[in-house]
Design a protein around this motif. Structure first.
Motif, PDB file in Angstrom:
ATOM      1  N   LEU A  68      -0.738 -11.259  -6.794  1.00  0.00           N
ATOM      2  CA  LEU A  68      -0.784 -11.304  -8.314  1.00  0.00           C
ATOM      3  C   LEU A  68      -1.288 -10.214  -8.949  1.00  0.00           C
ATOM      4  CD1 LEU A  68      -1.652 -15.233  -8.672  1.00  0.00           C
ATOM      5  CD2 LEU A  68       0.688 -13.960  -8.846  1.00  0.00           C
ATOM      6  N   GLN A  69      -1.668  -9.229  -8.041  1.00  0.00           N
ATOM      7  CA  GLN A  69      -2.207  -8.051  -8.863  1.00  0.00           C
ATOM      8  C   GLN A  69      -1.031  -7.015  -9.459  1.00  0.00           C
ATOM      9  OE1 GLN A  69      -5.673  -7.683  -5.391  1.00  0.00           O
ATOM     10  NE2 GLN A  69      -5.472  -6.009  -6.602  1.00  0.00           N
ATOM     11  N   LYS A  70      -0.513  -7.545 -10.583  1.00  0.00           N
ATOM     12  CA  LYS A  70       0.594  -7.019 -10.912  1.00  0.00           C
ATOM     13  C   LYS A  70       0.398  -5.492 -11.458  1.00  0.00           C
ATOM     14  CE  LYS A  70       2.864 -10.947 -12.186  1.00  0.00           C
ATOM     15  NZ  LYS A  70       1.856 -12.231 -12.425  1.00  0.00           N
ATOM     16  N   ASP A  71      -0.715  -5.164 -11.980  1.00  0.00           N
ATOM     17  CA  ASP A  71      -0.781  -3.764 -12.431  1.00  0.00           C
ATOM     18  C   ASP A  71      -0.888  -2.711 -11.075  1.00  0.00           C
ATOM     19  OD1 ASP A  71      -1.023  -4.621 -14.747  1.00  0.00           O
ATOM     20  OD2 ASP A  71      -3.061  -4.229 -15.113  1.00  0.00           O
ATOM     21  N   ASP A  72      -1.497  -3.214  -9.891  1.00  0.00           N
ATOM     22  CA  ASP A  72      -1.604  -2.568  -8.918  1.00  0.00           C
ATOM     23  C   ASP A  72      -0.171  -2.598  -8.069  1.00  0.00           C
ATOM     24  OD1 ASP A  72      -4.257  -2.044  -9.289  1.00  0.00           O
ATOM     25  OD2 ASP A  72      -4.943  -3.935  -8.465  1.00  0.00           O
ATOM     26  N   LEU A  73       0.662  -3.311  -8.350  1.00  0.00           N
ATOM     27  CA  LEU A  73       1.879  -3.379  -7.513  1.00  0.00           C
ATOM     28  C   LEU A  73       3.159  -2.832  -8.380  1.00  0.00           C
ATOM     29  CD1 LEU A  73       1.505  -7.120  -6.352  1.00  0.00           C
ATOM     30  CD2 LEU A  73       1.772  -5.106  -4.925  1.00  0.00           C
ATOM     31  N   GLU A  74       2.812  -2.311  -9.606  1.00  0.00           N
ATOM     32  CA  GLU A  74       3.723  -1.703 -10.397  1.00  0.00           C
ATOM     33  C   GLU A  74       4.445  -0.238  -9.761  1.00  0.00           C
ATOM     34  OE1 GLU A  74       3.477  -1.140 -14.752  1.00  0.00           O
ATOM     35  OE2 GLU A  74       3.508  -3.296 -14.448  1.00  0.00           O
ATOM     36  N   GLY A  75       5.607   0.091  -9.863  1.00  0.00           N
ATOM     37  CA  GLY A  75       6.196   1.413  -9.476  1.00  0.00           C
ATOM     38  C   GLY A  75       6.202   1.608  -8.075  1.00  0.00           C
ATOM     39  N   PRO A  76       6.958   2.559  -7.582  1.00  0.00           N
ATOM     40  CA  PRO A  76       7.349   3.150  -6.556  1.00  0.00           C
ATOM     41  C   PRO A  76       5.924   3.596  -5.725  1.00  0.00           C
ATOM     42  CG  PRO A  76       8.326   4.751  -7.799  1.00  0.00           C
ATOM     43  CD  PRO A  76       7.754   3.530  -8.558  1.00  0.00           C
ATOM     44  N   ASP A  77       5.123   3.933  -6.313  1.00  0.00           N
ATOM     45  CA  ASP A  77       4.027   4.722  -5.667  1.00  0.00           C
ATOM     46  C   ASP A  77       2.784   3.897  -5.699  1.00  0.00           C
ATOM     47  OD1 ASP A  77       4.997   7.205  -5.260  1.00  0.00           O
ATOM     48  OD2 ASP A  77       4.687   8.043  -7.148  1.00  0.00           O
ATOM     49  N   SER A  78       2.821   2.316  -5.846  1.00  0.00           N
ATOM     50  CA  SER A  78       1.909   1.297  -5.987  1.00  0.00           C
ATOM     51  C   SER A  78       1.059   1.372  -4.639  1.00  0.00           C
ATOM     52  CB  SER A  78       2.399   0.135  -5.990  1.00  0.00           C
ATOM     53  OG  SER A  78       1.811  -0.672  -5.255  1.00  0.00           O
ATOM     54  N   LEU A 124      -0.959  -0.585  -3.469  1.00  0.00           N
ATOM     55  CA  LEU A 124      -1.045  -1.691  -2.892  1.00  0.00           C
ATOM     56  C   LEU A 124       0.240  -2.180  -2.147  1.00  0.00           C
ATOM     57  CD1 LEU A 124      -2.814  -4.502  -2.446  1.00  0.00           C
ATOM     58  CD2 LEU A 124      -1.810  -5.318  -4.717  1.00  0.00           C
ATOM     59  N   ARG A 125       1.122  -1.808  -2.543  1.00  0.00           N
ATOM     60  CA  ARG A 125       2.509  -1.908  -1.606  1.00  0.00           C
ATOM     61  C   ARG A 125       2.393  -0.926  -0.369  1.00  0.00           C
ATOM     62  NH1 ARG A 125       6.087  -5.313  -3.690  1.00  0.00           N
ATOM     63  NH2 ARG A 125       5.651  -4.990  -6.005  1.00  0.00           N
ATOM     64  N   LYS A 126       1.913   0.240  -0.550  1.00  0.00           N
ATOM     65  CA  LYS A 126       1.629   0.852   0.662  1.00  0.00           C
ATOM     66  C   LYS A 126       0.614   0.507   1.547  1.00  0.00           C
ATOM     67  CE  LYS A 126       2.856   5.279  -1.594  1.00  0.00           C
ATOM     68  NZ  LYS A 126       2.393   6.271  -2.444  1.00  0.00           N
ATOM     69  N   GLN A 127      -0.506  -0.089   0.893  1.00  0.00           N
ATOM     70  CA  GLN A 127      -1.638  -0.519   1.991  1.00  0.00           C
ATOM     71  C   GLN A 127      -1.091  -2.023   2.575  1.00  0.00           C
ATOM     72  OE1 GLN A 127      -5.615   0.229   0.103  1.00  0.00           O
ATOM     73  NE2 GLN A 127      -5.830  -2.097   0.683  1.00  0.00           N
ATOM     74  N   MET A 128      -0.557  -2.812   1.913  1.00  0.00           N
ATOM     75  CA  MET A 128       0.077  -3.972   2.452  1.00  0.00           C
ATOM     76  C   MET A 128       1.432  -4.121   2.464  1.00  0.00           C
ATOM     77  SD  MET A 128      -3.074  -6.323   1.062  1.00  0.00           S
ATOM     78  CE  MET A 128      -3.240  -7.281   2.387  1.00  0.00           C
ATOM     79  N   PRO A 129       2.340  -3.163   3.180  1.00  0.00           N
ATOM     80  CA  PRO A 129       3.670  -3.470   3.237  1.00  0.00           C
ATOM     81  C   PRO A 129       4.390  -4.604   3.748  1.00  0.00           C
ATOM     82  CG  PRO A 129       3.084  -1.909   4.949  1.00  0.00           C
ATOM     83  CD  PRO A 129       1.568  -2.443   4.398  1.00  0.00           C
ATOM     84  N   ASN A 130       3.611  -5.268   4.589  1.00  0.00           N
ATOM     85  CA  ASN A 130       4.257  -6.582   5.143  1.00  0.00           C
ATOM     86  C   ASN A 130       3.706  -7.841   4.685  1.00  0.00           C
ATOM     87  OD1 ASN A 130       5.777  -4.673   6.749  1.00  0.00           O
ATOM     88  ND2 ASN A 130       3.823  -4.470   8.098  1.00  0.00           N
ATOM     89  N   GLY A 131       3.023  -7.854   3.437  1.00  0.00           N
ATOM     90  CA  GLY A 131       2.482  -9.395   2.874  1.00  0.00           C
ATOM     91  C   GLY A 131       1.185  -8.938   2.461  1.00  0.00           C
ATOM     92  N   PHE A 132       0.564 -10.005   1.608  1.00  0.00           N
ATOM     93  CA  PHE A 132      -0.531  -9.895   0.991  1.00  0.00           C
ATOM     94  C   PHE A 132      -1.969 -10.573   1.731  1.00  0.00           C
ATOM     95  CE2 PHE A 132       2.897  -8.469  -1.845  1.00  0.00           C
ATOM     96  CZ  PHE A 132       2.423  -6.967  -2.015  1.00  0.00           C
ATOM     97  N   GLY A 133      -1.700 -11.296   2.782  1.00  0.00           N
ATOM     98  CA  GLY A 133      -2.633 -11.867   3.232  1.00  0.00           C
ATOM     99  C   GLY A 133      -2.370 -13.383   3.112  1.00  0.00           C
TER     100      GLY A 133
END
Ligand SMILES: *Cc1c(COP(=O)(O)O)cnc(C)c1O
Length: 360
Positions: A250-260, A262-271
């Motif tokens: 739900l960390q919408k700001d951190d998930l925004e854009g192709p360079d997020s 958070l997406r790079k750090q947790m590519p397979n799910g958020f725990g």
């Protein structure tokens, strides 16, 4: 210094033992760095603090037990703590930045690369407590960690039947002294845990990725009930008792854009851990006993779902907070159970309020 202990000559179990060494060999491959096991997650933290003996440890909130270990080092060696968000200039060479991500108990994530840069710019080390995102979800070494720590009691074990701590270290040259330290700290993991651990890691990736996607499904549907446009009974019950859901997804700001990051750090799910902040503490106290699929218990990481009124274990936590560790059950069942529970506590607290009103 004595010659490094040969892990193929099992002379005494506190040095090495066959199942422990086998577990460490598998973990070294999974964690992408030489890995040692310990009697518990906290004893692993104790071991890395002993080995690096930092003057300062920068640390945020997070697992209360880690603060307890650092307090021991403060007593013995004068180790000082700094806030995680301290200025880089407060760090010295050889210090530790201890980053827990995702963090206990909320399940919110922090940017590993950012803290790695801060530590390294001062010659300090970044230790990442990655307990909430084991291999299959997150590799902190890819983002600059020097040491990765796990409470193997949680997801690496996965069956709520073993106690274990793990340290993976980027620098192989640290390992001989760390093995030597472990002999005299006496915090070697028992041999049976090594056997259980080998059993556990066979299913690690499948377990944690499914548990994590289960959590994400539940979080998304609860968030929709809370913020969606719908106005049915489930929405009303949810809005009556639930204030906020916290989870890295739900960390919408951190998930925004192709360079997020958070997406790079947790590519397979958020725990698989998330938290619910209820409208008040009475609701939080009552909800666990209304649920059929969740046990009310501390700990996390097992294949069965748990819910915990967190203040019972950590008095510093908001008394409205419930921590949920999602297991391998059907997520629809789990979500349905929670929403039904919301309805029951809602009724209960509304009745309570009425009778209190009468007596007042
Ligand atoms: C449980 C836990 C620990 C401590 O691990 P033990 O195996 O219980 O000693 C450390 N960090 C986090 C994030 C934990 O959840």
């Amino acid at each position: 210094m004595q010659a490094p202990l040969d892990a193929t000559q099992h002379i005494y179990s506190r040095h090495t033992n066959p199942s422990g060494s086998r577990f460490e060999a598998i973990l070294s491959s999974l964690l992408h760095a030489p890995t040692l096991t310990y009697a518990s997650g906290l004893s692993a933290l104790h071991a890395i603090l002993t080995y690096l003996n930092p003057r300062h440890v920068a640390i945020g909130d997070g697992y209360h037990g880690s603060h307890g270990v650092i307090a021991l080092h403060t007593r013995l060696a004068g180790t000082k703590t700094l806030p995680l968000e301290c200025d880089a200039s407060e760090l010295e060479k050889g210090d530790i930045v201890l980053l827990e991500t995702p963090v206990n108990p909320t399940g919110l994530a922090f940017n590993i690369e950012k803290y790695a840069k801060k530590a390294h710019e001062r010659g300090a080390y970044l230790v990442v407590d990655s307990t909430f995102a084991p291999p299959g979800l997150q590799d902190p070494f890819l983002h600059g960690a020097d040491v990765v720590m796990h409470s193997g009691t949680k997801y690496l074990g996965g069956h709520s039947d073993m106690l274990c701590g793990v340290l993976a270290v980027k620098r192989a040259e640290w390992v001989p002294q760390m093995i030597q330290d472990r002999v005299f700290l006496g915090n070697m993991m028992g041999g049976l845990e090594g056997w259980l651990g080998v059993r556990s890691v066979r299913s690690l990736e499948v377990r944690v990725q499914r548990q994590s996607s289960n959590a994400e499904h539940i979080v998304r549907s609860l968030d929709n009930l809370l913020h969606g446009k719908g106005g049915g009974g489930e929405e009303e019950d949810t809005r009556a008792v639930l204030e906020r859901i916290e989870h890295a997804s739900l960390q919408k700001d951190d998930l925004e854009g192709p360079d997020s990051w958070l997406r790079k750090q947790m590519p397979n799910g958020f725990g698989p851990v998330f938290s619910l902040r209820m409208k008040d503490q009475e609701i939080a106290r009552r909800l666990p006993s209304k649920l059929r699929f969740f046990h009310h218990a501390t700990s996390l990481g097992g294949v069965e779902s748990l819910i915990e009124w967190r203040t019972l274990t950590d008095a510093t936590i908001d008394r409205r907070l419930l921590r949920i560790s999602v297991g391998l059950e059907s997520w629809e069942d789990l979500k349905g159970d929670l929403v039904r529970g919301f309805g029951e506590v809602r009724k209960e607290v509304e009745q309570l309020a009425k009778s209190n009103g009468k007596s007042a």
